[in-house]
Design an enzyme around this catalytic site. Structure first.
Site, PDB file in Angstrom:
ATOM      1  N   HIS A  63     -10.242  31.399  22.663  1.00  0.00           N
ATOM      2  CA  HIS A  63      -8.939  30.740  22.605  1.00  0.00           C
ATOM      3  C   HIS A  63      -8.324  30.678  23.996  1.00  0.00           C
ATOM      4  O   HIS A  63      -8.340  31.665  24.736  1.00  0.00           O
ATOM      5  CB  HIS A  63      -7.989  31.513  21.688  1.00  0.00           C
ATOM      6  CG  HIS A  63      -8.259  31.321  20.237  1.00  0.00           C
ATOM      7  ND1 HIS A  63      -7.801  32.175  19.256  1.00  0.00           N
ATOM      8  CD2 HIS A  63      -8.961  30.352  19.583  1.00  0.00           C
ATOM      9  CE1 HIS A  63      -8.187  31.753  18.072  1.00  0.00           C
ATOM     10  NE2 HIS A  63      -8.888  30.648  18.246  1.00  0.00           N
ATOM     11  N   TYR A  81      -3.916  35.615  13.316  1.00  0.00           N
ATOM     12  CA  TYR A  81      -4.676  36.641  12.612  1.00  0.00           C
ATOM     13  C   TYR A  81      -3.889  37.934  12.438  1.00  0.00           C
ATOM     14  O   TYR A  81      -4.171  38.714  11.538  1.00  0.00           O
ATOM     15  CB  TYR A  81      -5.996  36.915  13.341  1.00  0.00           C
ATOM     16  CG  TYR A  81      -6.882  35.690  13.358  1.00  0.00           C
ATOM     17  CD1 TYR A  81      -7.498  35.247  12.193  1.00  0.00           C
ATOM     18  CD2 TYR A  81      -7.064  34.951  14.519  1.00  0.00           C
ATOM     19  CE1 TYR A  81      -8.285  34.111  12.193  1.00  0.00           C
ATOM     20  CE2 TYR A  81      -7.850  33.821  14.525  1.00  0.00           C
ATOM     21  CZ  TYR A  81      -8.457  33.394  13.361  1.00  0.00           C
ATOM     22  OH  TYR A  81      -9.222  32.263  13.362  1.00  0.00           O
TER      23      TYR A  81
END
Length: 294
Positions: A266, A275
């Site tokens: 990312h 998450y």
């Protein structure tokens, strides 16, 4: 405007290393914007104002397009006009001050550790490509790679002695991804089968189809569907679900967010933070179920 869009797409491909999928998505969104502006008799990028773009977003909303789709199309317009400003063809970006439509917060679907174990055990000896499929599933779960990253793996990208894979992510950025011992064993078992299959001359792909050429993302999705049906897992399960499960399980086990960001490839930490909501939500459910005074 057509010429400006074409120049921008060439810039994305040559200058930014954007994938064909990304370029197609930008092209589709910008052509739809172009059509809207032509209906308003706006034929040149220099004539586009923030008001035109607000009218466009309002039109998209009235036609029932989701906030996610509207945000994506606005992002494409911003990128186009930013490029034209940098090229000296516009004095300012008319999309700069527009507010991005708020996207609903959706928690990613993931599997429990037991469900992952069932899925990884699903390929068996009765399938011609059982060794390949097992290696594919183990590699996705072990590295957290995207589908395009998995199918883009070449033979020499994987070093089993050091248990590392060289993964090419978005924008052709490379990163090293650790391979767990189960993934290493699965790839070791697949490699002799790959040689017996007989890859096409010069074919370097790690994962092959029945014709000896690089496996496509669509084929991986099909084989996953087969194993989902075999194991009775949720129909929401997709190749990306294993990536979500990879990240969630790491965080549940105490991995720090920055490390998970690096492993997922990312660019921004904010993308990885989704998450943390998953793990907090799970903790809340456990608390509500287990605490006597919850």
């Amino acid at each position: 405007m057509e010429t400006s869009i074409e120049r921008f797409l060439v810039h994305l491909e040559k200058g930014r290393g954007a994938s064909p999928h990304t370029i197609r998505a930008y092209h589709t969104d910008l052509v739809l914007l172009l059509n809207f502006l032509h209906e308003k008799s706006v034929l040149d990028c220099a004539e586009v104002t923030a008001l035109h773009l607000r009218m466009w977003l309002a039109d998209l909303s009235e036609r029932g397009l989701s906030a996610t789709t509207r945000a994506r199309r606005l992002s494409a317009a911003r990128a186009l006009f930013k490029f034209l400003v940098r090229e000296g063809r516009l004095p300012a970006n008319p999309a700069l001050g527009l507010k991005t439509p708020k996207r609903p917060q959706r928690l990613p679907h993931f599997l429990s550790k037991n469900e992952v174990a069932r899925l990884l055990a699903a390929p068996d000896g009765t399938d011609r490509f059982a060794e390949r499929d097992r290696a594919i599933l183990e590699t996705i779960y072990s590295t957290g790679c995207r589908m395009s990253e998995l199918t883009g793996l070449d033979e020499d990208d994987v070093d089993l002695r050091s248990a590392m894979a060289r993964v090419r992510g978005k924008g052709r950025k490379e990163r090293l991804a650790p391979l767990g011992r189960y993934a290493v064993k699965a790839i070791e078992a697949w490699r002799p089968e790959r040689r017996r299959l007989g890859p096409e001359p010069g074919e370097r792909a790690l994962f092959l189809n029945r014709y000896g050429t690089r496996l496509s993302g669509r084929s991986v999705a099909r084989l996953l569907t087969k194993y989902i049906n075999r194991t009775g897992l949720s129909a929401r399960t997709s190749p990306h679900t294993l990536r979500h499960s990879f990240a969630t399980h790491l965080l549940d086990a105490g991995a720090d967010l920055r490390s998970v960001q690096e492993l997922l490839g990312h660019r921004n930490l904010e993308t990885t933070q989704i998450y943390t909501h998953v793990t907090v939500e799970r903790m809340r459910r456990v608390y509500d179920r287990a605490h006597p005074r919850s």
